[in-house]
Write a protein that holds these residues in place. Structure first.
Motif, PDB file in Angstrom:
ATOM      1  N   GLN B 105     100.226  25.421  94.334  1.00 54.01           N
ATOM      2  CA  GLN B 105     101.038  24.692  93.351  1.00 54.01           C
ATOM      3  C   GLN B 105     100.317  23.422  92.898  1.00 54.01           C
ATOM      4  O   GLN B 105     100.314  23.087  91.725  1.00 54.01           O
ATOM      5  N   ASN B 106      99.765  22.725  93.870  1.00 55.87           N
ATOM      6  CA  ASN B 106      99.000  21.510  93.576  1.00 55.87           C
ATOM      7  C   ASN B 106      97.850  21.424  94.564  1.00 55.87           C
ATOM      8  O   ASN B 106      98.029  21.725  95.745  1.00 55.87           O
ATOM      9  N   LEU B 107      96.708  21.037  94.086  1.00 53.04           N
ATOM     10  CA  LEU B 107      95.570  20.797  94.978  1.00 53.04           C
ATOM     11  C   LEU B 107      94.646  19.826  94.239  1.00 53.04           C
ATOM     12  O   LEU B 107      93.837  20.238  93.419  1.00 53.04           O
ATOM     13  N   TYR B 108      94.854  18.558  94.500  1.00 53.50           N
ATOM     14  CA  TYR B 108      94.084  17.575  93.730  1.00 53.50           C
ATOM     15  C   TYR B 108      93.816  16.312  94.529  1.00 53.50           C
ATOM     16  O   TYR B 108      94.461  16.058  95.550  1.00 53.50           O
ATOM     17  N   VAL B 109      92.846  15.553  94.061  1.00 52.53           N
ATOM     18  CA  VAL B 109      92.600  14.226  94.630  1.00 52.53           C
ATOM     19  C   VAL B 109      92.855  13.181  93.538  1.00 52.53           C
ATOM     20  O   VAL B 109      92.688  13.466  92.347  1.00 52.53           O
ATOM     21  N   ASN B 110      93.269  12.025  93.974  1.00 53.43           N
ATOM     22  CA  ASN B 110      93.625  10.957  93.029  1.00 53.43           C
ATOM     23  C   ASN B 110      93.023   9.643  93.509  1.00 53.43           C
ATOM     24  O   ASN B 110      92.941   9.398  94.708  1.00 53.43           O
ATOM     25  N   TYR B 111      92.592   8.835  92.572  1.00 52.19           N
ATOM     26  CA  TYR B 111      92.097   7.514  92.945  1.00 52.19           C
ATOM     27  C   TYR B 111      92.707   6.459  92.018  1.00 52.19           C
ATOM     28  O   TYR B 111      92.597   6.572  90.791  1.00 52.19           O
ATOM     29  N   ASP B 112      93.372   5.471  92.636  1.00 52.67           N
ATOM     30  CA  ASP B 112      93.970   4.369  91.868  1.00 52.67           C
ATOM     31  C   ASP B 112      92.931   3.256  91.739  1.00 52.67           C
ATOM     32  O   ASP B 112      92.754   2.465  92.666  1.00 52.67           O
ATOM     33  N   PHE B 113      92.234   3.214  90.632  1.00 49.94           N
ATOM     34  CA  PHE B 113      91.221   2.174  90.442  1.00 49.94           C
ATOM     35  C   PHE B 113      91.875   0.792  90.425  1.00 49.94           C
ATOM     36  O   PHE B 113      91.348  -0.157  90.986  1.00 49.94           O
ATOM     37  N   THR B 114      93.008   0.714  89.762  1.00 49.49           N
ATOM     38  CA  THR B 114      93.809  -0.519  89.772  1.00 49.49           C
ATOM     39  C   THR B 114      95.268  -0.084  89.865  1.00 49.49           C
ATOM     40  O   THR B 114      95.565   1.105  89.929  1.00 49.49           O
ATOM     41  N   GLU B 116      97.170  -0.176  87.499  1.00 49.87           N
ATOM     42  CA  GLU B 116      97.508   0.429  86.196  1.00 49.87           C
ATOM     43  C   GLU B 116      96.729   1.714  85.917  1.00 49.87           C
ATOM     44  O   GLU B 116      97.220   2.604  85.223  1.00 49.87           O
ATOM     45  N   PHE B 117      95.497   1.784  86.424  1.00 50.96           N
ATOM     46  CA  PHE B 117      94.625   2.885  86.015  1.00 50.96           C
ATOM     47  C   PHE B 117      94.297   3.811  87.184  1.00 50.96           C
ATOM     48  O   PHE B 117      93.859   3.352  88.247  1.00 50.96           O
ATOM     49  N   SER B 118      94.494   5.109  86.976  1.00 47.25           N
ATOM     50  CA  SER B 118      94.166   6.082  88.025  1.00 47.25           C
ATOM     51  C   SER B 118      93.532   7.316  87.404  1.00 47.25           C
ATOM     52  O   SER B 118      93.712   7.599  86.209  1.00 47.25           O
ATOM     53  N   MET B 119      92.770   8.030  88.247  1.00 48.54           N
ATOM     54  CA  MET B 119      92.180   9.299  87.794  1.00 48.54           C
ATOM     55  C   MET B 119      92.508  10.383  88.805  1.00 48.54           C
ATOM     56  O   MET B 119      92.582  10.137  90.012  1.00 48.54           O
ATOM     57  N   THR B 120      92.718  11.584  88.288  1.00 48.82           N
ATOM     58  CA  THR B 120      93.109  12.710  89.123  1.00 48.82           C
ATOM     59  C   THR B 120      92.263  13.906  88.746  1.00 48.82           C
ATOM     60  O   THR B 120      92.046  14.161  87.553  1.00 48.82           O
ATOM     61  N   ALA B 121      91.798  14.649  89.765  1.00 45.36           N
ATOM     62  CA  ALA B 121      91.040  15.869  89.487  1.00 45.36           C
ATOM     63  C   ALA B 121      91.480  16.969  90.430  1.00 45.36           C
ATOM     64  O   ALA B 121      91.735  16.728  91.606  1.00 45.36           O
ATOM     65  N   GLY B 122      91.589  18.189  89.895  1.00 42.33           N
ATOM     66  CA  GLY B 122      91.981  19.333  90.711  1.00 42.33           C
ATOM     67  C   GLY B 122      92.925  20.240  89.942  1.00 42.33           C
ATOM     68  O   GLY B 122      92.865  20.323  88.715  1.00 42.33           O
ATOM     69  N   TYR B 123      93.808  20.891  90.701  1.00 42.54           N
ATOM     70  CA  TYR B 123      94.754  21.855  90.128  1.00 42.54           C
ATOM     71  C   TYR B 123      96.156  21.265  90.264  1.00 42.54           C
ATOM     72  O   TYR B 123      96.609  20.979  91.374  1.00 42.54           O
ATOM     73  N   MET B 124      96.820  21.078  89.134  1.00 38.21           N
ATOM     74  CA  MET B 124      98.071  20.307  89.150  1.00 38.21           C
ATOM     75  C   MET B 124      99.193  21.044  88.427  1.00 38.21           C
ATOM     76  O   MET B 124      98.926  21.826  87.507  1.00 38.21           O
ATOM     77  N   GLY B 125     100.430  20.787  88.853  1.00 36.91           N
ATOM     78  CA  GLY B 125     101.569  21.259  88.091  1.00 36.91           C
ATOM     79  C   GLY B 125     101.408  20.788  86.652  1.00 36.91           C
ATOM     80  O   GLY B 125     100.951  19.671  86.418  1.00 36.91           O
ATOM     81  N   THR B 126     101.792  21.649  85.701  1.00 34.96           N
ATOM     82  CA  THR B 126     101.561  21.277  84.303  1.00 34.96           C
ATOM     83  C   THR B 126     102.375  20.047  83.899  1.00 34.96           C
ATOM     84  O   THR B 126     103.461  19.804  84.441  1.00 34.96           O
ATOM     85  N   ASN B 154      97.787  23.367  85.365  1.00 35.04           N
ATOM     86  CA  ASN B 154      96.530  23.076  84.679  1.00 35.04           C
ATOM     87  C   ASN B 154      95.530  22.524  85.682  1.00 35.04           C
ATOM     88  O   ASN B 154      95.839  21.575  86.397  1.00 35.04           O
ATOM     89  N   ALA B 155      94.350  23.141  85.706  1.00 36.27           N
ATOM     90  CA  ALA B 155      93.260  22.556  86.490  1.00 36.27           C
ATOM     91  C   ALA B 155      92.450  21.675  85.544  1.00 36.27           C
ATOM     92  O   ALA B 155      92.211  22.052  84.393  1.00 36.27           O
ATOM     93  N   GLY B 156      92.033  20.528  86.019  1.00 32.75           N
ATOM     94  CA  GLY B 156      91.270  19.646  85.146  1.00 32.75           C
ATOM     95  C   GLY B 156      91.098  18.268  85.739  1.00 32.75           C
ATOM     96  O   GLY B 156      91.329  18.045  86.933  1.00 32.75           O
ATOM     97  N   ILE B 157      90.693  17.360  84.900  1.00 32.81           N
ATOM     98  CA  ILE B 157      90.527  15.960  85.308  1.00 32.81           C
ATOM     99  C   ILE B 157      91.254  15.097  84.280  1.00 32.81           C
ATOM    100  O   ILE B 157      91.144  15.333  83.071  1.00 32.81           O
ATOM    101  N   LYS B 158      92.039  14.175  84.771  1.00 32.32           N
ATOM    102  CA  LYS B 158      92.823  13.364  83.829  1.00 32.32           C
ATOM    103  C   LYS B 158      92.815  11.899  84.252  1.00 32.32           C
ATOM    104  O   LYS B 158      92.675  11.578  85.429  1.00 32.32           O
ATOM    105  N   ALA B 159      92.979  11.053  83.265  1.00 29.12           N
ATOM    106  CA  ALA B 159      93.049   9.604  83.495  1.00 29.12           C
ATOM    107  C   ALA B 159      94.399   9.106  82.998  1.00 29.12           C
ATOM    108  O   ALA B 159      94.864   9.534  81.933  1.00 29.12           O
ATOM    109  N   THR B 160      95.034   8.250  83.780  1.00 33.50           N
ATOM    110  CA  THR B 160      96.346   7.721  83.390  1.00 33.50           C
ATOM    111  C   THR B 160      96.297   6.204  83.380  1.00 33.50           C
ATOM    112  O   THR B 160      95.819   5.601  84.346  1.00 33.50           O
ATOM    113  N   TYR B 161      96.764   5.619  82.306  1.00 35.90           N
ATOM    114  CA  TYR B 161      96.851   4.161  82.224  1.00 35.90           C
ATOM    115  C   TYR B 161      98.306   3.753  82.016  1.00 35.90           C
ATOM    116  O   TYR B 161      98.980   4.234  81.099  1.00 35.90           O
ATOM    117  N   LYS B 162      98.751   2.873  82.908  1.00 33.05           N
ATOM    118  CA  LYS B 162     100.146   2.415  82.839  1.00 33.05           C
ATOM    119  C   LYS B 162     100.160   1.043  82.173  1.00 33.05           C
ATOM    120  O   LYS B 162      99.716   0.058  82.767  1.00 33.05           O
TER     121      LYS B 162
END
Lengths: 193, 341
Positions: B105-114, B116-126, B154-162
Motif C-alpha cells: 500500500q505504501n513503501l516510501y522514505v521521507n525527509y523533512d528538510f525544514t 515547511e519543505f519535505s521530499m518523499t520517494a517510493g510507492y505511495m497511496g495516490t 503512484n510510485a515516484g518522487i515528490k516535493a511538498t512545500y507548506k
C-alpha cells in the motif's frame, strides 16, 4: 516473617489502589490538575521568570505562551496520546489544554484545565493526522460502546499531566544554568615549532 | 532519469548519515482487519461494477493491513502491506501471479528538510480522489466509480512545500499508475494544491498527466470536505480523465457527494450520491451511471460496523436480473466489520 510480608503486601496494595488515575473536577465540572507548591527563599520574580523560561524554552514544542504578567504566565498546550500495542503503538489523538501559573513570594500554584481531545486517523500515506477539527471536552461522558477507549484516553492524558507537573516542579526548583560561553577552539600552527 | 536516481540516492545517503546523530522515535505499528457479508438483490455478483465487496451471499474477507512507520530525526519511512482479497486480487498490482501474494500500500522514505519543505520517494497511496483502498480511510464500505477508475497508487518522487497551515503545494514525477516499477519510464508529472480557507474545510486540487490507464492521459481532480457543524460533514469529489488516444476505452468524468450526519457519539449516517460517465471512445458511445449508497458507521472502540444499501442505475442496462436478463438497475445490501488497531 510471614505476617511481616502480609503487612508489606497489604500496604503496597493500598498504595496502588490509592494512586489516582484520573483528573479531579473543578467547580464548573471541568477536569483540572491543580497544585500549590511551597518554594522557600524564591521570590515571585524568580519563580515567574523560571515559569516563563519553562514555557518558552524547556517545553516550547508543547506549549505556546498566550499572556504573562509580573506574577503569572498563561499558555496553551498540546500533547499527543499514544495507543500502545505491547511493545509498539501509534498516536491515537491529541489533547489540548490551558496552563495557568501564578506566583507569590515563597510559593506558587499552577493548574491545567480545558482539556479537549481530537482523535487521529491514519491517512492514505500511513501517517496519523487529526480526523476532525471538532474537539471533545475530556470530561464529557460517552456511551457504553466507547467507554473503555475513552477512559484509556482520559487516563493517558492524566499520566501526561502528572509528568508535566513533575517536570515543571523540578524546573522551578532548579537554579537556571548560566549560558555556557562558547569554547575557544584551539588551532595548531605548523609555522612554528 | 539519471538525475532522478542520483537525487534519490543522495536523499537516502543523507538520511543514513543524519540518522546516526539524531534521536529516534518509537516504531509505530498500526493496521486494520475487515470482513463483510453482501447480498445482491438480483443474486448476481456481476452487478458489482466497482472495486471490492464483489461476492454475493457470502461472508467474505477484506484484508489484513499492517503498517510500520519510524522517524529518525528528520527522516522517516512508511511500509504498509495488505493480505487478503481486498489487498491482493482486487488491488492493483498483485505482487505475485494468480493473486496469491500481497499488495504494497505504501513503501516510501521521507525527509523533512525544514518544517515547511519535505521530499518523499517510493510507492505511495495516490493523491488523487476521495476514497482509498483501506476500509479505515473510507466512510462507505463499497467504493465509488471514481475510485475504481482512478489511480490507486503512484510510485515516484515528490516535493511538498507548506506555505502555512492553510496552503501547501506538492509537485512530483511518477511512474505510470499502480506499478512498482515503471513500464514506460518516469513518465507522469503531478501536482496538488491544498487550501484550507476556513477551519474544518480542506480542499485539494490535483492534476496528474502522463502514462496512466489506457495510455497517456491527464486527470484533473477536486477532493474536498467540510465539517460544517459538530454533527454534519460534507465531502465532494469531482474528476475528469482524458486519454490522449480517443479510440481507447477509459476516459471518464464524474462527481460524488458525501453528506454525513452524526446522530449519536457512536453512530453516523451517511450518503454517497454519484454520477459517473465513461466517455465515448472510437465508435462506442458514452455510458452513464448514477449510484446512491446509504451507509451507517457504528463504532465500538476499535471496531466499526458498516451496514450499507446501494442502488445503481445505468439506462444502457449493464446489470443483470435474477433471470440473467440485462437490467438498468442493481441493488445490494452489505454488512461489514472493520477493526482498526
Amino acid at each position: 516473617m510471614r505476617s511481616i510480608l502480609v503487612v508489606l503486601f497489604s500496604i503496597c496494595s493500598l498504595c496502588l489502589f490509592a494512586q489516582q488515575k484520573n483528573f479531579s473536577k473543578d467547580d464548573q465540572g471541568k477536569f483540572i490538575y491543580y497544585k500549590v507548591v511551597d518554594s522557600v527563599n524564591l521570590n515571585k520574580q524568580v519563580l515567574t521568570s523560571r515559569a516563563s523560561k519553562f514555557v518558552n524554552d524547556f517545553y516550547k514544542k508543547q506549549l505556546k505562551q498566550s499572556s504573562a504578567t509580573d506574577s503569572s504566565v498563561l499558555a496553551t498546550g498540546k500533547v499527543v496520546i499514544d495507543k500502545t500495542l505491547l511493545v509498539a503503538g501509534h498516536p491515537s489523538g491529541e489533547v489540548s489544554y490551558q496552563f495557568i501559573f501564578e506566583a507569590r513570594d515563597d510559593k506558587y500554584r499552577f493548574w491545567l484545565t480545558d482539556f479537549s481531545f481530537v482523535p487521529y486517523k491514519r491517512d492514505r500515506y500511513g501517517n496519523f493526522v487529526a480526523s476532525t477539527t471538532i474537539s471533545t471536552p475530556l470530561e464529557k461522558p460517552v456511551g457504553k460502546l466507547n467507554a473503555g477507549e475513552w477512559t484509556a484516553i482520559q487516563e493517558s492524558a492524566y499520566s501526561k499531566a502528572v509528568k508535566f507537573a513533575e517536570d515543571f516542579r523540578k524546573y522551578l526548583a532548579t537554579e537556571l544554568p548560566a549560558q555556557p560561553k562558547p569554547k575557544k577552539t584551539e588551532t595548531i600552527s605548523t609555522k612554528k615549532w | 532519469m539519471k538525475k532522478i536516481l542520483t537525487a534519490i540516492f543522495a536523499m537516502a545517503s543523507t538520511t543514513c548519515a543524519l540518522a546516526q546523530e539524531t534521536p529516534t522515535s518509537p516504531l509505530e505499528i498500526s493496521g486494520s482487519v475487515d470482513t463483510y457479508f453482501k447480498y445482491d438483490f438480483a443474486k448476481d455478483p456481476r452487478n458489482a461494477k466497482t472495486s471490492f465487496v464483489t461476492d454475493h451471499n457470502s461472508v467474505s474477507l477484506g484484508m489484513i493491513d499492517i503498517a510500520l512507520k519510524k522517524k529518525t530525526g528528520k527522516a522517516s519511512f512508511v511500509g504498509e502491506l495488505s493480505f487478503g482479497p481486498r489487498g491482493q486480487t482486487q488491488s492493483i498490482p498483485d505482487a505475485a501471479a494468480a493473486g496469491s501474494s500481497f499488495n504494497i500500500q505504501n513503501l516510501y522514505v521521507n525527509y523533512d528538510f525544514t518544517d515547511e519543505f519535505s521530499m518523499t520517494a517510493g510507492y505511495m497511496g495516490t493523491f488523487i480522489g476521495y476514497e482509498v483502498i483501506s476500509p479505515v480511510g473510507n466512510f462507505n464500505y463499497s467504493t465509488s466509480y471514481l475510485f475504481t477508475n482512478g489511480p490507486f497508487q503512484n510510485a515516484g518522487i515528490k516535493a511538498t512545500y507548506k506555505f502555512s497551515d492553510k496552503v501547501s503545494l506538492m509537485a512530483g514525477l511518477f511512474n505510470d499508475w499502480n506499478v512498482y516499477s515503471a513500464s514506460r519510464g518516469v513518465s507522469a508529472i503531478g501536482g496538488q494544491l491544498m487550501v484550507a480557507p476556513v477551519e474544518g474545510w480542506t480542499a485539494y486540487l490535483n492534476v496528474l498527466s502522463g502514462a496512466g490507464f489506457g495510455g497517456y492521459g491527464t486527470i484533473e481532480d477536486l477532493t474536498t470536505s467540510y465539517q460544517i457543524t459538530d454533527k454534519f460533514k460534507l465531502g465532494l469529489n469531482a474528476a475528469n480523465y482524458d486519454i490522449k488516444d480517443s479510440n481507447v476505452f477509459g476516459s471518464y468524468i464524474g462527481a460524488a457527494l458525501y453528506p454525513q450526519y452524526a446522530v449519536a457519539d457512536a453512530v453516523t449516517l451517511g450518503l454517497r450520491g454519484e454520477y459517473f460517465q465513461y466517455k465515448k471512445y472510437g465508435t462506442t458511445p458514452k455510458t452513464s451511471f448514477t449510484a446512491v449508497t446509504f451507509t451507517a458507521n457504528i463504532k465500538a472502540g476499535g471496531l466499526t460496523f458498516i451496514p450499507e444499501v446501494r442502488l445503481d442505475h445505468n439506462s444502457d442496462k449493464p446489470f443483470y436480473k435474477e433471470s440473467g436478463a440485462i437490467a438498468p438497475n442493481a441493488g445490494q445490501f452489505s454488512l461489514a466489520a472493520v477493526y482498526a488497531f
